[in-house]
Each structure stands twice: as structure tokens, then as C-alpha cells.
Design a protein around this motif. Structure first.
Motif, mmCIF file in Angstrom:
data_model
loop_
_atom_site.group_PDB
_atom_site.id
_atom_site.type_symbol
_atom_site.label_atom_id
_atom_site.label_comp_id
_atom_site.label_asym_id
_atom_site.label_seq_id
_atom_site.Cartn_x
_atom_site.Cartn_y
_atom_site.Cartn_z
ATOM 1 N N GLY A 58 0.834 -1.188 0.000
ATOM 2 C CA GLY A 58 0.000 0.000 0.000
ATOM 3 C C GLY A 58 0.869 1.238 0.000
ATOM 4 N N VAL A 59 0.244 2.333 -0.286
ATOM 5 C CA VAL A 59 0.914 3.631 -0.258
ATOM 6 C C VAL A 59 0.202 4.449 0.803
ATOM 7 N N SER A 60 0.984 5.088 1.664
ATOM 8 C CA SER A 60 0.385 5.811 2.783
ATOM 9 C C SER A 60 1.164 7.086 3.084
ATOM 10 N N PRO A 61 0.456 8.150 3.448
ATOM 11 C CA PRO A 61 1.172 9.314 3.974
ATOM 12 C C PRO A 61 1.937 8.886 5.222
ATOM 13 N N CYS A 62 3.044 9.570 5.483
ATOM 14 C CA CYS A 62 3.850 9.203 6.648
ATOM 15 C C CYS A 62 4.443 10.439 7.307
ATOM 16 N N LEU A 63 4.852 10.241 8.539
ATOM 17 C CA LEU A 63 5.436 11.293 9.362
ATOM 18 C C LEU A 63 6.509 10.657 10.229
ATOM 19 N N ALA A 64 7.713 11.211 10.203
ATOM 20 C CA ALA A 64 8.810 10.661 11.008
ATOM 21 C C ALA A 64 8.711 11.136 12.450
ATOM 22 N N GLY A 117 10.375 12.371 15.923
ATOM 23 C CA GLY A 117 11.468 13.333 16.115
ATOM 24 C C GLY A 117 12.830 12.698 16.256
ATOM 25 N N ASP A 118 12.883 11.485 16.796
ATOM 26 C CA ASP A 118 14.169 10.802 16.970
ATOM 27 C C ASP A 118 14.495 9.874 15.803
ATOM 28 N N PHE A 119 13.649 9.846 14.793
ATOM 29 C CA PHE A 119 13.803 9.034 13.579
ATOM 30 C C PHE A 119 13.792 7.530 13.852
ATOM 31 N N GLN A 120 13.380 7.100 15.019
ATOM 32 C CA GLN A 120 13.361 5.675 15.324
ATOM 33 C C GLN A 120 12.095 4.998 14.806
ATOM 34 N N SER A 121 11.141 5.815 14.373
ATOM 35 C CA SER A 121 9.896 5.255 13.865
ATOM 36 C C SER A 121 9.227 6.240 12.910
ATOM 37 N N LEU A 122 8.258 5.712 12.176
ATOM 38 C CA LEU A 122 7.408 6.503 11.291
ATOM 39 C C LEU A 122 5.967 6.281 11.719
ATOM 40 N N TYR A 123 5.133 7.275 11.475
ATOM 41 C CA TYR A 123 3.708 7.150 11.748
ATOM 42 C C TYR A 123 2.950 7.118 10.434
ATOM 43 N N VAL A 124 1.944 6.269 10.378
ATOM 44 C CA VAL A 124 1.019 6.237 9.249
ATOM 45 C C VAL A 124 -0.390 6.336 9.811
ATOM 46 N N HIS A 125 -1.291 6.837 8.992
ATOM 47 C CA HIS A 125 -2.684 7.024 9.404
ATOM 48 C C HIS A 125 -3.550 6.623 8.220
ATOM 49 N N GLY A 126 -4.465 5.725 8.453
ATOM 50 C CA GLY A 126 -5.313 5.309 7.351
ATOM 51 C C GLY A 126 -6.528 4.554 7.817
ATOM 52 N N SER A 127 -7.357 4.248 6.864
ATOM 53 C CA SER A 127 -8.621 3.561 7.126
ATOM 54 C C SER A 127 -8.406 2.067 7.296
ATOM 55 N N ARG A 128 -9.033 1.521 8.317
ATOM 56 C CA ARG A 128 -8.993 0.071 8.533
ATOM 57 C C ARG A 128 -9.731 -0.678 7.415
ATOM 58 N N LEU A 129 -10.431 0.047 6.567
ATOM 59 C CA LEU A 129 -11.136 -0.569 5.450
ATOM 60 C C LEU A 129 -10.188 -0.860 4.278
ATOM 61 N N VAL A 135 0.780 13.082 17.911
ATOM 62 C CA VAL A 135 0.959 12.766 16.504
ATOM 63 C C VAL A 135 -0.169 13.383 15.676
ATOM 64 N N ALA A 136 -1.384 13.365 16.174
ATOM 65 C CA ALA A 136 -2.520 13.951 15.446
ATOM 66 C C ALA A 136 -2.296 15.436 15.187
ATOM 67 N N ALA A 137 -1.758 16.146 16.162
ATOM 68 C CA ALA A 137 -1.484 17.585 15.986
ATOM 69 C C ALA A 137 -0.411 17.798 14.914
ATOM 70 N N ARG A 138 0.647 17.005 14.968
ATOM 71 C CA ARG A 138 1.705 17.108 13.949
ATOM 72 C C ARG A 138 1.176 16.702 12.578
ATOM 73 N N TRP A 139 0.328 15.677 12.560
ATOM 74 C CA TRP A 139 -0.249 15.179 11.314
ATOM 75 C C TRP A 139 -1.096 16.259 10.639
ATOM 76 N N ALA A 140 -1.946 16.906 11.408
ATOM 77 C CA ALA A 140 -2.813 17.958 10.855
ATOM 78 C C ALA A 140 -1.998 19.122 10.312
ATOM 79 N N GLY A 154 -14.025 7.216 12.550
ATOM 80 C CA GLY A 154 -13.831 6.045 13.392
ATOM 81 C C GLY A 154 -13.051 4.912 12.758
ATOM 82 N N ASP A 155 -13.045 4.828 11.422
ATOM 83 C CA ASP A 155 -12.319 3.734 10.783
ATOM 84 C C ASP A 155 -10.852 4.075 10.519
ATOM 85 N N PHE A 156 -10.431 5.297 10.834
ATOM 86 C CA PHE A 156 -9.034 5.705 10.646
ATOM 87 C C PHE A 156 -8.283 5.572 11.960
ATOM 88 N N ALA A 157 -7.031 5.170 11.860
ATOM 89 C CA ALA A 157 -6.208 5.012 13.059
ATOM 90 C C ALA A 157 -4.745 5.295 12.727
#
Length: 157
Positions: free
Chosen positions: A32-38, A40-52, A102-107, A120-123
Motif C-alpha cells: 500500500g501507499v500511505s502518507p507518513c510522518l517521522a 522526532g528521533d527518527f526511530q519510527s514513522l507514523y502512518v494514518h489510514g482507514s482500517r477498510l 501525533v494527530a497535531a503534527r499530522w494535521a 472512526g475507521d481511521f487510526a
């Protein structure tokens, strides 16, 4: 790793807004292709998407993933020299405090996605990076792990 490569690593993690995510669902490969956000310490990435969506349904704590981030392809570039970051790791859960931050940074990063934050289906999911490979060009590749990620995150600009 040389400073120029650390800067490239940093640039790919901070400037790339979309990643390709590869998973396995009951023995079947799923991409899949997903928006992402690193983080701050670059040890992980965040993704947000629909469980559908097919690939987001697979994401759960403990699930292994592979991901790719790369610079934009352009006609004047040799595809063999396309700079990219290939990552492997494991999905982790976010606690409520982390999800709020993360939600604040994401927005801020994706203003048009603000409406999906309330659906509700996004996480959110945290992709904890265990290892990777930075391809800085043809014949130029470097191993990436937690130490190198921390070094890139703390780089003086």
C-alpha cells in the motif's frame, strides 16, 4: 556514514510525505501507499489510514513490515541512481498521549487530512524501524539502524 549521507537520510525522513508499505496477510503479500510522518528521533514513522483499506487492515502491534521512501522520480534522473531508503521493522501501538501529539503534527503536515482524524475507521500506527538500507545512488549503499537514525536526528544543521 559520512555527513552528506546522514543529511540525505534526514532529508528522506523529513521531506518524503508518502511511503510504500509492504506486509503479509495470511501468507499473501500486501502493498500500500500511505502518507507518513517521522518521529522526532527518527526511530519510527507514523502512518494514518482507514482500517477498510487492504494494507491498513493488516497493521497491528507486532506485525512485521517493510517500507520504502524515495526521492521523486524525474525524467532527467537515471532510475538506478534514485536515492531511497528501505526500512524493516515492527508495528507498535500508540498510547493516548502519543496519538494526540501525533494527530497535531499530522494535521499541520497534512491539512487536507484533518477531517479523517475524526473518522472512526481511521487510526494511527507507529512503524518502529529495526534496520534499513540507504541507497545514496548507484554503488552507494549504507546500513541503517537505531544508532545511525539517532545520529541523523541529532545532526547539527
Amino acid at each position: 556514514m559520512e555527513r552528506a549521507d546522514l543529511l540525505l537520510l534526514r532529508q528522506l525522513l523529513l521531506d518524503t510525505r508518502v511511503l510504500t508499505l509492504a506486509l503479509v496477510d495470511d501468507g499473501v503479500p500486501v502493498a500500500g501507499v500511505s502518507p507518513c510522518l517521522a518521529a522526532g528521533d527518527f526511530q519510527s514513522l507514523y502512518v494514518h489510514g482507514s482500517r477498510l483499506s487492504r494494507h491498513m487492515k493488516v497493521l497491528a502491534p507486532g506485525v512485521a513490515f517493510s517500507a520504502a521512501l524515495h526521492e521523486p522520480d524525474r525524467p532527467e534522473l537515471d532510475p538506478l541512481r534514485l536515492r531511497r531508503l528501505l526500512l524493516d521493522g515492527e508495528v507498535a501501538a500508540l498510547d493516548e498521549t502519543e496519538a494526540t501529539e501525533v494527530a497535531a503534527r499530522w494535521a499541520a503536515r497534512f491539512p487536507s487530512a484533518a477531517m479523517t482524524l475524526a473518522l472512526g475507521d481511521f487510526a494511527f500506527h507507529r512503524l518502529e524501524i529495526r534496520s534499513g538500507r540507504l541507497i545514496a545512488g548507484f554503488g552507494s549503499a549504507h546500513g541503517v539502524g537505531p544508532r545511525v537514525l539517532a545520529e541523523a536526528a541529532g545532526l547539527e544543521l
